[in-house]
Design a protein around this motif. Structure first.
Motif, PDB file in Angstrom:
ATOM      1  N   ILE A 137       0.858  -1.057  -0.011  1.00 32.42           N
ATOM      2  CA  ILE A 137       0.010  -0.163  -0.139  1.00 32.42           C
ATOM      3  C   ILE A 137       0.927   1.212   0.112  1.00 32.42           C
ATOM      4  N   ASP A 138       1.917   1.353   0.691  1.00 32.45           N
ATOM      5  CA  ASP A 138       2.814   2.433   0.900  1.00 32.45           C
ATOM      6  C   ASP A 138       3.475   2.694  -0.450  1.00 32.45           C
ATOM      7  N   TYR A 139       3.732   1.541  -1.193  1.00 34.33           N
ATOM      8  CA  TYR A 139       4.872   1.567  -2.564  1.00 34.33           C
ATOM      9  C   TYR A 139       3.703   2.139  -3.577  1.00 34.33           C
ATOM     10  N   THR A 140       2.424   1.534  -3.672  1.00 34.71           N
ATOM     11  CA  THR A 140       1.633   2.003  -4.994  1.00 34.71           C
ATOM     12  C   THR A 140       0.906   3.218  -4.418  1.00 34.71           C
ATOM     13  N   GLY A 141       0.664   3.646  -3.119  1.00 36.89           N
ATOM     14  CA  GLY A 141       0.028   4.651  -2.839  1.00 36.89           C
ATOM     15  C   GLY A 141      -1.556   4.613  -2.807  1.00 36.89           C
ATOM     16  N   LEU A 142      -1.885   3.305  -3.178  1.00 34.91           N
ATOM     17  CA  LEU A 142      -3.347   3.129  -3.315  1.00 34.91           C
ATOM     18  C   LEU A 142      -4.052   2.648  -1.839  1.00 34.91           C
ATOM     19  N   ASN A 143      -5.185   2.799  -1.520  1.00 38.73           N
ATOM     20  CA  ASN A 143      -5.959   2.451  -0.189  1.00 38.73           C
ATOM     21  C   ASN A 143      -6.126   0.987  -0.167  1.00 38.73           C
ATOM     22  N   MET A 144      -6.627   0.652   0.695  1.00 35.95           N
ATOM     23  CA  MET A 144      -6.670  -1.018   1.080  1.00 35.95           C
ATOM     24  C   MET A 144      -7.927  -1.417   0.063  1.00 35.95           C
ATOM     25  N   TRP A 145      -8.845  -0.751  -0.042  1.00 30.07           N
ATOM     26  CA  TRP A 145     -10.179  -0.993  -0.898  1.00 30.07           C
ATOM     27  C   TRP A 145      -9.744  -1.058  -2.491  1.00 30.07           C
ATOM     28  N   GLU A 146      -8.825  -0.266  -2.799  1.00 33.18           N
ATOM     29  CA  GLU A 146      -8.184  -0.009  -4.374  1.00 33.18           C
ATOM     30  C   GLU A 146      -7.478  -1.775  -4.572  1.00 33.18           C
ATOM     31  N   VAL A 147      -6.539  -1.686  -3.328  1.00 29.74           N
ATOM     32  CA  VAL A 147      -5.744  -3.083  -3.672  1.00 29.74           C
ATOM     33  C   VAL A 147      -6.613  -4.299  -3.808  1.00 29.74           C
ATOM     34  N   GLN A 148      -7.625  -4.394  -3.010  1.00 31.70           N
ATOM     35  CA  GLN A 148      -8.602  -5.527  -2.815  1.00 31.70           C
ATOM     36  C   GLN A 148      -9.269  -5.566  -4.201  1.00 31.70           C
ATOM     37  N   GLU A 149      -9.599  -4.540  -5.032  1.00 31.84           N
ATOM     38  CA  GLU A 149     -10.099  -4.578  -6.258  1.00 31.84           C
ATOM     39  C   GLU A 149      -9.260  -4.955  -7.329  1.00 31.84           C
ATOM     40  N   MET A 150      -7.947  -5.132  -7.148  1.00 34.25           N
ATOM     41  CA  MET A 150      -6.850  -5.305  -8.330  1.00 34.25           C
ATOM     42  C   MET A 150      -7.076  -6.837  -8.774  1.00 34.25           C
ATOM     43  N   ASP A 151      -6.983  -7.113  -9.685  1.00 29.81           N
ATOM     44  CA  ASP A 151      -6.667  -8.429 -10.406  1.00 29.81           C
ATOM     45  C   ASP A 151      -5.699  -9.224  -9.702  1.00 29.81           C
ATOM     46  N   LEU A 152      -5.639 -10.576  -9.471  1.00 37.23           N
ATOM     47  CA  LEU A 152      -4.667 -11.077  -8.881  1.00 37.23           C
ATOM     48  C   LEU A 152      -3.452 -11.057  -9.710  1.00 37.23           C
ATOM     49  N   ASP A 153      -3.208 -10.731 -10.923  1.00 38.82           N
ATOM     50  CA  ASP A 153      -2.007 -11.001 -11.572  1.00 38.82           C
ATOM     51  C   ASP A 153      -1.241  -9.481 -11.289  1.00 38.82           C
ATOM     52  N   VAL A 154      -1.961  -8.624 -11.344  1.00 38.64           N
ATOM     53  CA  VAL A 154      -1.470  -7.204 -11.081  1.00 38.64           C
ATOM     54  C   VAL A 154      -1.064  -7.165  -9.618  1.00 38.64           C
ATOM     55  N   TYR A 155      -1.897  -7.540  -8.710  1.00 35.40           N
ATOM     56  CA  TYR A 155      -1.498  -7.594  -7.212  1.00 35.40           C
ATOM     57  C   TYR A 155      -0.226  -8.251  -6.951  1.00 35.40           C
ATOM     58  N   LEU A 156       0.030  -9.355  -7.569  1.00 32.26           N
ATOM     59  CA  LEU A 156       1.115  -9.952  -7.399  1.00 32.26           C
ATOM     60  C   LEU A 156       2.279  -9.322  -7.792  1.00 32.26           C
ATOM     61  N   PHE A 157       2.253  -8.701  -8.999  1.00 30.84           N
ATOM     62  CA  PHE A 157       3.028  -7.910  -9.696  1.00 30.84           C
ATOM     63  C   PHE A 157       3.620  -6.907  -8.880  1.00 30.84           C
ATOM     64  N   MET A 158       2.717  -6.056  -8.130  1.00 33.26           N
ATOM     65  CA  MET A 158       2.820  -5.075  -7.410  1.00 33.26           C
ATOM     66  C   MET A 158       3.505  -5.501  -6.173  1.00 33.26           C
ATOM     67  N   VAL A 159       2.924  -6.661  -5.713  1.00 36.06           N
ATOM     68  CA  VAL A 159       3.922  -7.113  -4.367  1.00 36.06           C
ATOM     69  C   VAL A 159       5.253  -7.362  -4.761  1.00 36.06           C
ATOM     70  N   ARG A 160       5.609  -7.949  -5.739  1.00 33.86           N
ATOM     71  CA  ARG A 160       7.041  -8.478  -6.293  1.00 33.86           C
ATOM     72  C   ARG A 160       7.797  -7.042  -6.510  1.00 33.86           C
ATOM     73  N   GLU A 161       7.221  -6.141  -7.013  1.00 35.88           N
ATOM     74  CA  GLU A 161       7.947  -4.855  -7.236  1.00 35.88           C
ATOM     75  C   GLU A 161       8.235  -3.816  -5.997  1.00 35.88           C
TER      76      GLU A 161
END
Length: 71
Positions: free
Chosen positions: A2-26
């Protein structure tokens, strides 16, 4: 993440799984590059993934003698 992307928790929950995993990796890579120990860890991870030898580096480290043995 959340700190890295600047998104809030609700926006993160709405991400597609592949995008979420990519952002976690980054985010993981980004935060590990901030310290010497983290950079060492990432370098070791990269090294462990390599499947082909770095013949040039081996020759520099071992010497020209390795070349006659197929190196």
């Amino acid at each position: 993440m959340i700190d890295y992307t600047g998104l809030n928790m609700w926006e993160v929950q709405e991400m597609d799984l592949d995008v979420y995993l990519f952002m976690v990796r980054e985010a993981f890579i980004h935060y590990n590059t901030q310290t010497k120990e983290g950079r060492e860890y990432l370098e070791n991870c990269w090294r462990m993934k390599q499947t082909k030898p770095d013949r040039k580096a081996l020759r520099e480290k071992v010497g020209k003698g390795a070349a006659k043995y197929g190196g």
